[in-house]
Design a protein around this motif. Structure first.
Motif, PDB file in Angstrom:
ATOM      1  N   ARG A  67      46.982  53.235  36.179  1.00  0.00           N
ATOM      2  CA  ARG A  67      46.571  54.034  35.013  1.00  0.00           C
ATOM      3  C   ARG A  67      45.755  53.198  34.029  1.00  0.00           C
ATOM      4  O   ARG A  67      44.892  53.714  33.336  1.00  0.00           O
ATOM      5  N   ASP A  68      46.062  51.891  33.967  1.00  0.00           N
ATOM      6  CA  ASP A  68      45.374  51.047  32.989  1.00  0.00           C
ATOM      7  C   ASP A  68      44.127  50.373  33.560  1.00  0.00           C
ATOM      8  O   ASP A  68      43.575  49.467  32.945  1.00  0.00           O
ATOM      9  N   ALA A  69      43.687  50.784  34.781  1.00  0.00           N
ATOM     10  CA  ALA A  69      42.522  50.143  35.398  1.00  0.00           C
ATOM     11  C   ALA A  69      41.258  50.481  34.610  1.00  0.00           C
ATOM     12  O   ALA A  69      41.033  51.634  34.248  1.00  0.00           O
ATOM     13  N   ALA A  70      40.464  49.451  34.319  1.00  0.00           N
ATOM     14  CA  ALA A  70      39.208  49.645  33.586  1.00  0.00           C
ATOM     15  C   ALA A  70      38.104  49.925  34.597  1.00  0.00           C
ATOM     16  O   ALA A  70      37.499  49.007  35.141  1.00  0.00           O
ATOM     17  N   LEU A  71      37.877  51.216  34.891  1.00  0.00           N
ATOM     18  CA  LEU A  71      36.866  51.586  35.889  1.00  0.00           C
ATOM     19  C   LEU A  71      35.511  51.702  35.199  1.00  0.00           C
ATOM     20  O   LEU A  71      35.276  52.606  34.400  1.00  0.00           O
ATOM     21  N   SER A  72      34.641  50.776  35.498  1.00  0.00           N
ATOM     22  CA  SER A  72      33.319  50.759  34.863  1.00  0.00           C
ATOM     23  C   SER A  72      32.313  50.178  35.850  1.00  0.00           C
ATOM     24  O   SER A  72      32.631  49.244  36.597  1.00  0.00           O
ATOM     25  N   ASN A  73      31.105  50.762  35.850  1.00  0.00           N
ATOM     26  CA  ASN A  73      30.050  50.270  36.749  1.00  0.00           C
ATOM     27  C   ASN A  73      29.711  48.816  36.440  1.00  0.00           C
ATOM     28  O   ASN A  73      29.478  48.010  37.339  1.00  0.00           O
ATOM     29  N   ARG A  74      29.705  48.491  35.146  1.00  0.00           N
ATOM     30  CA  ARG A  74      29.339  47.134  34.734  1.00  0.00           C
ATOM     31  C   ARG A  74      30.372  46.117  35.241  1.00  0.00           C
ATOM     32  O   ARG A  74      30.019  45.049  35.732  1.00  0.00           O
ATOM     33  N   ILE A  75      31.643  46.490  35.138  1.00  0.00           N
ATOM     34  CA  ILE A  75      32.692  45.581  35.619  1.00  0.00           C
ATOM     35  C   ILE A  75      32.626  45.452  37.147  1.00  0.00           C
ATOM     36  O   ILE A  75      32.771  44.362  37.695  1.00  0.00           O
ATOM     37  N   PHE A  76      32.351  46.581  37.810  1.00  0.00           N
ATOM     38  CA  PHE A  76      32.279  46.569  39.281  1.00  0.00           C
ATOM     39  C   PHE A  76      31.139  45.664  39.768  1.00  0.00           C
ATOM     40  O   PHE A  76      31.352  44.753  40.582  1.00  0.00           O
ATOM     41  N   VAL A  77      29.928  45.894  39.223  1.00  0.00           N
ATOM     42  CA  VAL A  77      28.765  45.092  39.655  1.00  0.00           C
ATOM     43  C   VAL A  77      28.950  43.632  39.216  1.00  0.00           C
ATOM     44  O   VAL A  77      28.672  42.702  39.982  1.00  0.00           O
ATOM     45  N   GLY A  78      29.445  43.452  37.980  1.00  0.00           N
ATOM     46  CA  GLY A  78      29.719  42.089  37.502  1.00  0.00           C
ATOM     47  C   GLY A  78      30.720  41.391  38.395  1.00  0.00           C
ATOM     48  O   GLY A  78      30.552  40.220  38.740  1.00  0.00           O
ATOM     49  N   GLY A  79      31.761  42.117  38.802  1.00  0.00           N
ATOM     50  CA  GLY A  79      32.787  41.550  39.679  1.00  0.00           C
ATOM     51  C   GLY A  79      32.220  41.143  41.039  1.00  0.00           C
ATOM     52  O   GLY A  79      32.560  40.092  41.577  1.00  0.00           O
ATOM     53  N   LEU A  80      31.320  41.998  41.577  1.00  0.00           N
ATOM     54  CA  LEU A  80      30.697  41.668  42.869  1.00  0.00           C
ATOM     55  C   LEU A  80      29.919  40.359  42.781  1.00  0.00           C
ATOM     56  O   LEU A  80      30.057  39.466  43.621  1.00  0.00           O
ATOM     57  N   PHE A  81      29.096  40.251  41.707  1.00  0.00           N
ATOM     58  CA  PHE A  81      28.270  39.045  41.568  1.00  0.00           C
ATOM     59  C   PHE A  81      29.099  37.836  41.128  1.00  0.00           C
ATOM     60  O   PHE A  81      28.741  36.701  41.440  1.00  0.00           O
ATOM     61  N   PHE A  82      30.223  38.087  40.445  1.00  0.00           N
ATOM     62  CA  PHE A  82      31.107  36.977  40.082  1.00  0.00           C
ATOM     63  C   PHE A  82      31.697  36.354  41.358  1.00  0.00           C
ATOM     64  O   PHE A  82      31.720  35.132  41.530  1.00  0.00           O
ATOM     65  N   GLY A  83      32.153  37.225  42.256  1.00  0.00           N
ATOM     66  CA  GLY A  83      32.687  36.743  43.535  1.00  0.00           C
ATOM     67  C   GLY A  83      31.623  36.014  44.343  1.00  0.00           C
ATOM     68  O   GLY A  83      31.891  34.977  44.960  1.00  0.00           O
ATOM     69  N   PHE A  84      30.409  36.562  44.344  1.00  0.00           N
ATOM     70  CA  PHE A  84      29.255  35.965  45.036  1.00  0.00           C
ATOM     71  C   PHE A  84      29.039  34.538  44.524  1.00  0.00           C
ATOM     72  O   PHE A  84      29.002  33.559  45.296  1.00  0.00           O
ATOM     73  N   GLY A  85      28.912  34.416  43.180  1.00  0.00           N
ATOM     74  CA  GLY A  85      28.650  33.110  42.566  1.00  0.00           C
ATOM     75  C   GLY A  85      29.806  32.144  42.768  1.00  0.00           C
ATOM     76  O   GLY A  85      29.598  30.974  43.099  1.00  0.00           O
ATOM     77  N   LEU A  86      31.033  32.647  42.598  1.00  0.00           N
ATOM     78  CA  LEU A  86      32.218  31.793  42.744  1.00  0.00           C
ATOM     79  C   LEU A  86      32.310  31.224  44.160  1.00  0.00           C
ATOM     80  O   LEU A  86      32.526  30.027  44.359  1.00  0.00           O
ATOM     81  N   PHE A  87      32.104  32.101  45.155  1.00  0.00           N
ATOM     82  CA  PHE A  87      32.191  31.628  46.532  1.00  0.00           C
ATOM     83  C   PHE A  87      31.117  30.582  46.808  1.00  0.00           C
ATOM     84  O   PHE A  87      31.383  29.548  47.436  1.00  0.00           O
ATOM     85  N   ASN A  88      29.882  30.841  46.319  1.00  0.00           N
ATOM     86  CA  ASN A  88      28.795  29.884  46.569  1.00  0.00           C
ATOM     87  C   ASN A  88      29.063  28.529  45.924  1.00  0.00           C
ATOM     88  O   ASN A  88      28.772  27.492  46.523  1.00  0.00           O
ATOM     89  N   VAL A  89      29.611  28.536  44.703  1.00  0.00           N
ATOM     90  CA  VAL A  89      29.908  27.268  44.025  1.00  0.00           C
ATOM     91  C   VAL A  89      30.973  26.500  44.812  1.00  0.00           C
ATOM     92  O   VAL A  89      30.807  25.316  45.119  1.00  0.00           O
ATOM     93  N   VAL A  90      32.057  27.198  45.173  1.00  0.00           N
ATOM     94  CA  VAL A  90      33.155  26.538  45.896  1.00  0.00           C
ATOM     95  C   VAL A  90      32.680  26.065  47.275  1.00  0.00           C
ATOM     96  O   VAL A  90      32.882  24.908  47.665  1.00  0.00           O
ATOM     97  N   GLU A  91      32.018  26.965  47.985  1.00  0.00           N
ATOM     98  CA  GLU A  91      31.533  26.618  49.335  1.00  0.00           C
ATOM     99  C   GLU A  91      30.502  25.494  49.260  1.00  0.00           C
ATOM    100  O   GLU A  91      30.506  24.565  50.089  1.00  0.00           O
TER     101      GLU A  91
END
Lengths: 65, 143
Positions: B64-88
């Motif tokens: 019920r408390d999930a913040a469903l937003s396009n900005r968070i979704f797209v930001g989250g996708l690119f955050f994971g992208f960047g995080l994985f690339n930095v770690v890898e």
């Protein structure tokens, strides 16, 4: 015999006998020997490592408010 | 997503590097095939990670408390992208030296650090997008 036909025979012959060219892990013993060496486990863990680190970071981030 | 872009674009389409190309240069058919095998293992882990991510996202939708937003979704996708690339990038390129971003180059180090820099910029931009998305969601909440 035409040059084209001779070339075709040569090609088929090579395809039937050339084991080195078999890009098939389950049917190529030299490839299996090159993959499943004593360093297999360390290489496997090295490749897994970034995924584990990212997973741990994500778990930590998910706890943030 | 970062793993798939790396694996598909850099390993297969551009063929700048392969999983073990710094340790086992793919200059013979056998070495190429061994690298291809380890590329496959990398893709398999990427695939499993994506499946777990989809599962977690699906579970989140029911909260019920999930913040469903396009900005968070797209930001989250690119955050994971960047995080994985930095770690890898840090682990595979610098620490373990399994491969370089561009194996056949006179300035491999520059390519490796450039990869990290671009990934850090992606990480920072996507973090800002997520924070803005969170603020937008909180502003829209009643009360």
């Amino acid at each position: 015999m035409a040059a084209g036909l001779r070339f075709c025979f040569l090609l088929v012959g090579l395809m039937l006998t050339g084991t080195v060219a078999m890009a098939c892990t389950t049917c190529n013993p030299p490839l299996q020997a090159a993959i499943f060496r004593e360093n297999f486990l360390s290489r496997f863990l090295f490749i897994l490592l970034p995924f584990v680190v990212v997973g741990l970071i994500c778990m930590r981030l998910s706890k943030l408010k | 997503m970062g793993g798939f872009v790396d694996g598909i674009v850099l390993h297969q389409i551009l063929q700048w590097h392969q999983m073990l190309s710094a340790k086992l240069p793919p200059d013979t058919l056998l070495n190429k095939e061994v690298n291809m095998f380890w590329d496959g293992i990398f893709h398999a882990f990427t695939w499993l990670t994506t499946a777990v991510g989809i599962g977690l996202l699906w579970r989140l939708i029911y909260r019920r408390d999930a913040a469903l937003s396009n900005r968070i979704f797209v930001g989250g996708l690119f955050f994971g992208f960047g995080l994985f690339n930095v770690v890898e990038g840090l682990i595979d390129h610098h620490l373990l030296k399994l491969h370089n971003v561009r194996e056949i180059s006179e300035s491999q180090g520059l390519w490796n650090w450039g990869f990290i820099l671009v990934s850090l910029l992606m990480l920072a931009g996507s973090w800002l997008a997520i924070q803005k998305g969170r603020r937008d969601v909180h502003r829209q909440l009643p009360g």
